[in-house]
Enzyme design. Structure first.
Site, PDB file in Angstrom:
ATOM      1  N   LYS A  67       0.833  -1.209   0.000  1.00 18.48           N
ATOM      2  CA  LYS A  67       0.000   0.000   0.000  1.00 18.48           C
ATOM      3  C   LYS A  67       0.867   1.258   0.000  1.00 18.48           C
ATOM      4  O   LYS A  67       0.648   2.173  -0.799  1.00 18.48           O
ATOM      5  CB  LYS A  67      -0.899  -0.026   1.239  1.00 18.48           C
ATOM      6  CG  LYS A  67      -2.041   0.939   1.222  1.00 18.48           C
ATOM      7  CD  LYS A  67      -2.973   0.632   2.386  1.00 18.48           C
ATOM      8  CE  LYS A  67      -2.160   0.597   3.672  1.00 18.48           C
ATOM      9  NZ  LYS A  67      -2.907   0.077   4.820  1.00 18.48           N
TER      10      LYS A  67
ATOM     11  N   THR B  51       4.021   1.410  -0.871  1.00 21.08           N
ATOM     12  CA  THR B  51       4.752   1.387  -2.136  1.00 21.08           C
ATOM     13  C   THR B  51       3.915   1.997  -3.260  1.00 21.08           C
ATOM     14  O   THR B  51       4.418   2.782  -4.074  1.00 21.08           O
ATOM     15  CB  THR B  51       5.125  -0.068  -2.478  1.00 21.08           C
ATOM     16  OG1 THR B  51       5.884  -0.592  -1.389  1.00 21.08           O
ATOM     17  CG2 THR B  51       5.922  -0.170  -3.757  1.00 21.08           C
TER      18      THR B  51
ATOM     19  N   ARG C  74       2.419   8.115   7.094  1.00 19.04           N
ATOM     20  CA  ARG C  74       2.652   8.138   8.545  1.00 19.04           C
ATOM     21  C   ARG C  74       4.124   7.955   8.888  1.00 19.04           C
ATOM     22  O   ARG C  74       4.895   7.408   8.116  1.00 19.04           O
ATOM     23  CB  ARG C  74       1.847   7.014   9.209  1.00 19.04           C
ATOM     24  CG  ARG C  74       0.361   7.303   9.295  1.00 19.04           C
ATOM     25  CD  ARG C  74      -0.400   6.062   9.675  1.00 19.04           C
ATOM     26  NE  ARG C  74      -0.351   5.091   8.584  1.00 19.04           N
ATOM     27  CZ  ARG C  74      -0.718   3.829   8.696  1.00 19.04           C
ATOM     28  NH1 ARG C  74      -1.144   3.355   9.847  1.00 19.04           N
ATOM     29  NH2 ARG C  74      -0.652   3.025   7.653  1.00 19.04           N
TER      30      ARG C  74
ATOM     31  N   LYS D 264      12.358  -6.539  12.218  1.00 20.82           N
ATOM     32  CA  LYS D 264      13.152  -5.579  11.452  1.00 20.82           C
ATOM     33  C   LYS D 264      12.334  -4.353  11.066  1.00 20.82           C
ATOM     34  O   LYS D 264      11.133  -4.435  10.863  1.00 20.82           O
ATOM     35  CB  LYS D 264      13.713  -6.260  10.197  1.00 20.82           C
ATOM     36  CG  LYS D 264      14.821  -7.239  10.561  1.00 20.82           C
ATOM     37  CD  LYS D 264      15.672  -7.596   9.367  1.00 20.82           C
ATOM     38  CE  LYS D 264      16.863  -8.423   9.835  1.00 20.82           C
ATOM     39  NZ  LYS D 264      17.881  -8.555   8.783  1.00 20.82           N
TER      40      LYS D 264
ATOM     41  N   ALA E 274      -3.753   1.996  14.163  1.00 21.38           N
ATOM     42  CA  ALA E 274      -4.873   1.849  13.224  1.00 21.38           C
ATOM     43  C   ALA E 274      -6.006   1.011  13.823  1.00 21.38           C
ATOM     44  O   ALA E 274      -7.011   0.786  13.171  1.00 21.38           O
ATOM     45  CB  ALA E 274      -4.381   1.237  11.920  1.00 21.38           C
TER      46      ALA E 274
ATOM     47  N   PHE F 207      -4.092  -0.466   7.510  1.00 17.91           N
ATOM     48  CA  PHE F 207      -4.769  -1.749   7.300  1.00 17.91           C
ATOM     49  C   PHE F 207      -5.558  -1.790   5.972  1.00 17.91           C
ATOM     50  O   PHE F 207      -5.232  -1.072   5.026  1.00 17.91           O
ATOM     51  CB  PHE F 207      -5.699  -2.067   8.480  1.00 17.91           C
ATOM     52  CG  PHE F 207      -4.985  -2.233   9.803  1.00 17.91           C
ATOM     53  CD1 PHE F 207      -3.660  -2.656   9.880  1.00 17.91           C
ATOM     54  CD2 PHE F 207      -5.643  -1.976  10.997  1.00 17.91           C
ATOM     55  CE1 PHE F 207      -3.010  -2.820  11.100  1.00 17.91           C
ATOM     56  CE2 PHE F 207      -4.998  -2.135  12.225  1.00 17.91           C
ATOM     57  CZ  PHE F 207      -3.685  -2.555  12.274  1.00 17.91           C
TER      58      PHE F 207
ATOM     59  N   PHE G  28       3.909  -8.492  -9.127  1.00 18.82           N
ATOM     60  CA  PHE G  28       4.948  -9.331  -8.527  1.00 18.82           C
ATOM     61  C   PHE G  28       5.458 -10.231  -9.636  1.00 18.82           C
ATOM     62  O   PHE G  28       4.695 -10.669 -10.497  1.00 18.82           O
ATOM     63  CB  PHE G  28       4.356 -10.157  -7.377  1.00 18.82           C
ATOM     64  CG  PHE G  28       5.404 -10.747  -6.473  1.00 18.82           C
ATOM     65  CD1 PHE G  28       5.999  -9.964  -5.480  1.00 18.82           C
ATOM     66  CD2 PHE G  28       5.809 -12.069  -6.601  1.00 18.82           C
ATOM     67  CE1 PHE G  28       6.967 -10.501  -4.645  1.00 18.82           C
ATOM     68  CE2 PHE G  28       6.783 -12.606  -5.774  1.00 18.82           C
ATOM     69  CZ  PHE G  28       7.363 -11.825  -4.790  1.00 18.82           C
TER      70      PHE G  28
ATOM     71  N   TRP H   9       7.271  -0.765  -8.206  1.00 23.30           N
ATOM     72  CA  TRP H   9       8.269  -1.396  -7.332  1.00 23.30           C
ATOM     73  C   TRP H   9       9.560  -1.630  -8.124  1.00 23.30           C
ATOM     74  O   TRP H   9      10.637  -1.306  -7.642  1.00 23.30           O
ATOM     75  CB  TRP H   9       7.721  -2.724  -6.784  1.00 23.30           C
ATOM     76  CG  TRP H   9       8.620  -3.354  -5.759  1.00 23.30           C
ATOM     77  CD1 TRP H   9       8.608  -3.144  -4.413  1.00 23.30           C
ATOM     78  CD2 TRP H   9       9.682  -4.290  -6.003  1.00 23.30           C
ATOM     79  NE1 TRP H   9       9.593  -3.874  -3.804  1.00 23.30           N
ATOM     80  CE2 TRP H   9      10.271  -4.591  -4.746  1.00 23.30           C
ATOM     81  CE3 TRP H   9      10.194  -4.904  -7.154  1.00 23.30           C
ATOM     82  CZ2 TRP H   9      11.343  -5.486  -4.621  1.00 23.30           C
ATOM     83  CZ3 TRP H   9      11.261  -5.785  -7.025  1.00 23.30           C
ATOM     84  CH2 TRP H   9      11.825  -6.067  -5.763  1.00 23.30           C
TER      85      TRP H   9
END
Lengths: 558, 558
Positions: free
Chosen positions: B73, B75, B96, B107, B275, B303, B383, B411
Site C-alpha cells: 500500500k 509502495t 505516517r 526488522k 490503526a 490496514f 509481482f 516497485w
C-alpha cells in the site's frame, strides 16, 4: 536594558544563521547537520578530518560552593568566551545541555544570564536536538532487552532480584521511583521490583559524555553491568547484545551541538550528566572538537570546585588526556557574605566583615585548584548592590592567596564587562605555568583514593565506611576495576557532607553510605548520603503556567 | 537492479537538498526548519500564509485485507505520487511516521519498497525529527502531573482506583504493561496499579493527527479525560492545567515533516496513530498543508479498506472536512490467491481459479468505498511470479464490479511503472464524479453507528454487546458525546472479528468487548477483542544484530 529579564534579552538576540557560526570555526556548511536555522550538530567526518590539528587552550570555569545567592558560573563561562573573542582570540565555549523534565517543576534555566547567554534559550530548555531523548531510548531499550531475555528462558541465568539496570525518563515523576513491573500474568514476564531514574542520571549519559568516539561509546556500553547471577557474577550489556543497537540509537546524539552566544560566538552545548552520581561535565567529544577548532575553549564543571573541578580534573581530564591551562573560580560578594553567615534577606546591606569571614571558602578552592597544577584567577561576578569596600576585601583576600581577583560585568555589559578577565586568562595561559596532574594516581587503592579526596579537597579528618563497603571496593579491585577514578556524590553546598556547613569547616568526617560501580562510564561512585535520582514535582509545578502565547512564544517556562 | 534490497536502493538514492524539495512546492527556505540536510519541518507561519489558496485533489490509497503475501500500500502511494509527477502533475504524498520501538523487535520497515520509497530510510526508522519523543514527553508529563496532584492533597478528588491515564514509551516492553507505581513509602505517593502503552497508542498521538492547528491541539488536550472521581464524574487534563505545557512540548511536533521520494518528489511524513484503537492516518495538518501546495495529494490509511478507509472517511475526512476525489484500492495476485485459500508456500504456482475465488474480498472493498461516494480504481501491484492469466482474472473481476484494475510496476520501475495508474487517477479526479459523504450522520445514536459499520462495511448480521456497554454508550450520549464518530478496533485480517476468515465471509456477528471514550481525539473506540497496546520483543529481537557498520551506516535494522 538592566531591567530586562533573561528571556527578554534572549528573545531580542540578533542571532546569526548557524552556518555563519560554523564558519567562524572553519566548519563548512556540509559538515553541519542543522536543526532549524539556529542549531546544528557537527558531523563525525569533519571531526575526524580535524584530528591532525593542534589543540587550543582549555580554560575551566568553576566556583565556590553554591549558595542561594547564585554565583553565575555559566554566565561567567559565556562572558569569558565573548570577552576572549572581543580581545581578538578565536574562542568557543563548551557547556552542558539542560534536562527537560525539571523545567515543568521549577522554572527552566537560562544558559547564562543577562547579556552573557547562549541562545536559542527556549529550545535548549525543551527538546533541543533530541540528545536526551536518544539516551532515554537507548537506556530503556536495554531495560526491555533484559526483561525480554528473562521472559524467553533466561539463558544467562540472571537473578531477577539482582537486576541493577533501572529505566529512565526525562521527567520529574516520583511515582516511578519504585515500581513492581511485569504484573498481570504469564504473558507479561516475571514480576520484580524496579524503578525509574531521571535521564541525566543514566550511566548512558555519563558514557556518552566520556566517550571519545562511537567505537569507544559502544565498547563502554557493552561494559555496563546490568545484573548479577545468583553466584553474584556480573551480566554485562554486551552479554545481551544490546550495545550495537544502543549505539545506533545514540549515533546522532554523539555529535556535538553548536549554537551561539548573544554576541554570535560559537558555543558547544552537549551532554549533561548528573554532577553528583556522575561527573557533571559536558561531553569529551565537544571539548576535544572545540580544542581543534578554537584557540581558546572555555568550559565549566558542575557545582563548586570541590565536586565539579575535582571531577573535571580527576575523571574527565585524566581519561580524555586534557591539559587545562587556566581555571577561573567564580565568586560573588553576596556569596562571600552568605558564607560569612549573612542570611539572604540581609544581603543588600554592606558588610565587609562578613565578606572577609566568608572568604576562606574561596581560599580553599583556590588552594585546591592550584594543587592540580593549574593557575587560578578569581572572577568576581558583579552584582549591583556590591560596594567598593566589599569588592576590595575579596580582591585583597585573593591576593593574599597568591592569585588575582578580577571584577566582571558581563551580566550587565556582555563581553565588554569581561575584557579584564579575558586579558588575565590569556596572560596566565600564555605564561605556560600550567603543569596539570590529577590528584591521585590510577593505581592507588580505591579506598585510599576516597580518603585522598576527602582529606586533600574537603579537609576532612577521616572517611567512615562499613566493612561491607571496604570489602566491596576490594572485590572490585580483584575484578580489575581498581584503576578507576572515584566519583564523589556529596552535597554541593559544603566542603562537608552537611549542606548547612558553609565557609571552610574543619574537624569533620566523610561517611560513605554506598559505593556503586559504573563499569561503562569508568568510575566508582562513592555516595555520602541519600542522592535523589528521580525528582518530584512541587505542589505548584511550573507546568501550571506554561503555555504558548499569542505569537507562538513559550510563556511561563522562565 | 531487481536484486537490490530496499535498503540498498534507498542508500543509493540521489537525494536532493531538502531546500530544493521545498522549492518544488513553493516553500521558501526560511519557512523550512531543517533537520539535517534531507529532512525539514514546515513553519506554521508559512502554513498560515497559504490558507487562502485553493485545495488540490485528495487521493486515498487503501487496500484489501492484508495477507502475509503483502500488498504494498505504501509502495503504491509512493509510486502513484511519483507517477503523477512524471505525467506533469504537481503531486505530494502524505504518509505516517514509523514507531521506533518495534524496530528493535522485528526488522524496521521501509517507507515503500523497491524503486518506490521515501528517504532517508534510516532516520525514518529511528528518531526522525523527534515527533514521537515529544508525544511521549507530553503524555508522561500529564501522568506525572496527575500523581503529583494526588500527592499534594488531591484537591480535585481523583479516585486513585480510577485514573485512566497511563504512561507511554516508544519501546516494545511487556514488563511495563502492568505495574504498581508509587511504592517505597510516603515520599513516593499513593501506590496504585497502572501501566505503559506504546507511544503510538497515546491519545496525544491521535489528537496531534486530528488537530488543525496548535489552538485546536491545546483545546483537545484539555478535553482528555484522565481520571474519575468516586461519583464517577470525569477529571479532564484541563482541570490539572496540563494542556498548556503539553502544547509547548508539542509545538514543533505539530509541524509537518517534509522528505522526498527516491525520485525527489515531496513527501510529508507526519504522525502515526494506531490503526486499531485510533484512526491510523497521517496528520490532518500535513494533509491540509499538502493540499494547499500541490495539485494532487496522495495519502494512505492503515490496514485494509474495512478499517483504514472507513476511519479515513468517517473520522479524518468528516472532522477535517476533506473531500477525497479518488480512492485507489491496492491488491496483488498473490493476496487474491491467499484469499482464495492458497497457502503462502504455494503462491509461486499459477492458480487462476484461486485468484477468482479470492476476488470477492476485493469486490467488497470496491463496493464499500464506492458507497462513500468516492470513485475507485484498483491497482494491481505487480509481482514477478504473476501470470498474464491471473492478472487478467483480476482485471475481469474488477470490470464486473464497475471499476478498472490497472497493473502497476512502480516497485521495479519507479514512476514509469505507475504512469497508467496516475493517468487513470487524474481522469477520475477530473471527471468530478466524487460526491463524498460519510457513512452515517453525526446525530445517529452511538450503538446504531457501530451497527451501521458492522452491517454495511463488514457485512455482519448483528452486533453483540452487553447491557453494560450499551448503557455506557447511552451515558456518553447524555454527557454530550453522542455526536462523535466510532473508531472500530478489530482484526485487520478479515471482514469479521476472526483473523482466519479470509475472503468475503457472511453470517457473522461482531461482538463488542469494550468501549472507550477518547474525548480529546473526538471518537469512541469500539473494541471487538483483545487489542495489544504494548507489544513485547520476540525471542530473538532484531536488536541483537543491529549495529553501526564500518562506514557508520546502520546494519541489521532492515
Amino acid at each position: 536594558m538592566a531591567h530586562m529579564t533573561d528571556i527578554e534579552i534572549a528573545r531580542g538576540a540578533n542571532k546569526k544563521p548557524i552556518r555563519e557560526i560554523g564558519e567562524k570555526l572553519g566548519i563548512p556548511y556540509e559538515a553541519l547537520l542543522p536543526y532549524g536555522h539556529d542549531k546544528a550538530k557537527v558531523s563525525q567526518e569533519f571531526i575526524n578530518s580535524a584530528q591532525d590539528r593542534g589543540n587550543g587552550r582549555l580554560i575551566l570555569v568553576t566556583a565556590i560552593n553554591p549558595t542561594p545567592a547564585g554565583e553565575g558560573k555559566t554566565t561567567t563561562t559565556v562572558g569569558l568566551g565573548d570577552g576572549l573573542n572581543r580581545i581578538g582570540k578565536k574562542a568557543a565555549i563548551c557547556i552542558r545541555e539542560a534536562s527537560l523534565g525539571p523545567n515543568f517543576g521549577m522554572k527552566g534555566g537560562a544558559a547564562g544570564g543577562g547579556h552573557a547567554q547562549v541562545v536559542p534559550m527556549e529550545d535548549m530548555n525543551l527538546h533541543f536536538t533530541g540528545d536526551f531523548h536518544a539516551i532515554t531510548s537507548a537506556h530503556n531499550l536495554l531495560a526491555a532487552i533484559i526483561d525480554n531475555h528473562i521472559y524467553w528462558g533466561n539463558e544467562l541465568g540472571i537473578d531477577i532480584r539482582r537486576v541493577v539496570w533501572r529505566r529512565v525518563m526525562d521527567m520529574n515523576d516520583r511515582a516511578l521511583r519504585q515500581i513492581t513491573a511485569s504484573l498481570g500474568g504469564v504473558a507479561n514476564g516475571f514480576p520484580r521490583e524496579t524503578g525509574f531514574d531521571i535521564t541525566v542520571a543514566s550511566e548512558v549519559m555519563a558514557i556518552l559524555c566520556l566517550s571519545k568516539d562511537l567505537a569507544d561509546l559502544q565498547n563502554r556500553l557493552g561494559d555496563m553491568i546490568v545484573a548479577y547471577r545468583r553466584d553474584k557474577s556480573p551480566v554485562y550489556a554486551r552479554d545481551l547484545k544490546a550495545d550495537g543497537a544502543m549505539t545506533v540509537l545514540l549515533r546522532d546524539a554523539m555529535q556535538p551541538n553548536l549554537v551561539q552566544t548573544l554576541e554570535n560566538n560559537p558555543a558547544f552545548v552537549h551532554g549533561g550528566p548528573f554532577a553528583n552520581i556522575a561527573h557533571g561535565c559536558n561531553s569529551v567529544i565537544a571539548t576535544t572538537t572545540a580544542l581543534k577548532l578554537a584557540d581558546y575553549v572555555v568550559t565549566e564543571a558542575g557545582f563548586g570546585a570541590d565536586l565539579g573541578a575535582e571531577k573535571f580534573f580527576d575523571i574527565k581530564c585524566r581519561k580524555a588526556v586534557l591539559k587545562p591551562a587556566v581555571a577561573v573560580i567564580v565568586a560573588t560578594v553576596r556569596a562571600m557574605k552568605m558564607n560569612g553567615g549573612v542570611i539572604k534577606e540581609d544581603l543588600g546591606a554592606e558588610d565587609v566583615t562578613a565578606v572577609k569571614r566568608g572568604c576562606p571558602n574561596l581560599g580553599r578552592h583556590i588552594a585546591n585548584v592550584k594543587g592540580f597544577g593549574v593557575p587560578v584567577v578569581v572572577a568576581i561576578n558583579h552584582f549591583h548592590s556590591d560596594t567598593e569596600a566589599e569588592i576590595q576585601a575579596v580582591k585583597d583576600y585573593v591576593a593574599e592567596q597568591g592569585a588575582e581577583a578580577i571584577l566582571c560585568r558581563h551580566w550587565a555589559e556582555g563581553s565588554e564587562g569581561a575584557v579584564d578577565l579575558a586579558t588575565k586568562v590569556v596572560q596566565l595561559a600564555e605564561s605556560g605555568q600550567a603543569e596539570f596532574a590529577p590528584l591521585y594516581p590510577d593505581d592507588m587503592p580505591l579506598f585510599e583514593k576516597i580518603e585522598t579526596i576527602a582529606k586533600r579537597i574537603y579537609y576532612a579528618d577521616r572517611v567512615l565506611a562499613d566493612k561491607k563497603i571496604r570489602d566491596q571496593l576490594h572485590e572490585w579491585e580483584q575484578q580489575g576495576y581498581g584503576n578507576l577514578p572515584i566519583c564523589m556524590a556529596k552535597t554541593q553546598y559544603s566542603f562537608t557532607t552537611d549542606p548547612n556547613m558553609r565557609g571552610a569547616p574543619v574537624n569533620h568526617s566523610v561517611p560513605i553510605r554506598e559505593v556503586r560501580l559504573a563499569a561503562g562510564a569508568g568510575f566508582i561512585v562513592a555516595m555520602c548520603g541519600e542522592i535523589m535520582t528521580m525528582p518530584g514535582l512541587p505542589r505548584k509545578p511550573a507546568a501550571d503556567a506554561i503555555r504558548l502565547g499569542e505569537a507562538g512564544e513559550v510563556v511561563g517556562l522562565f
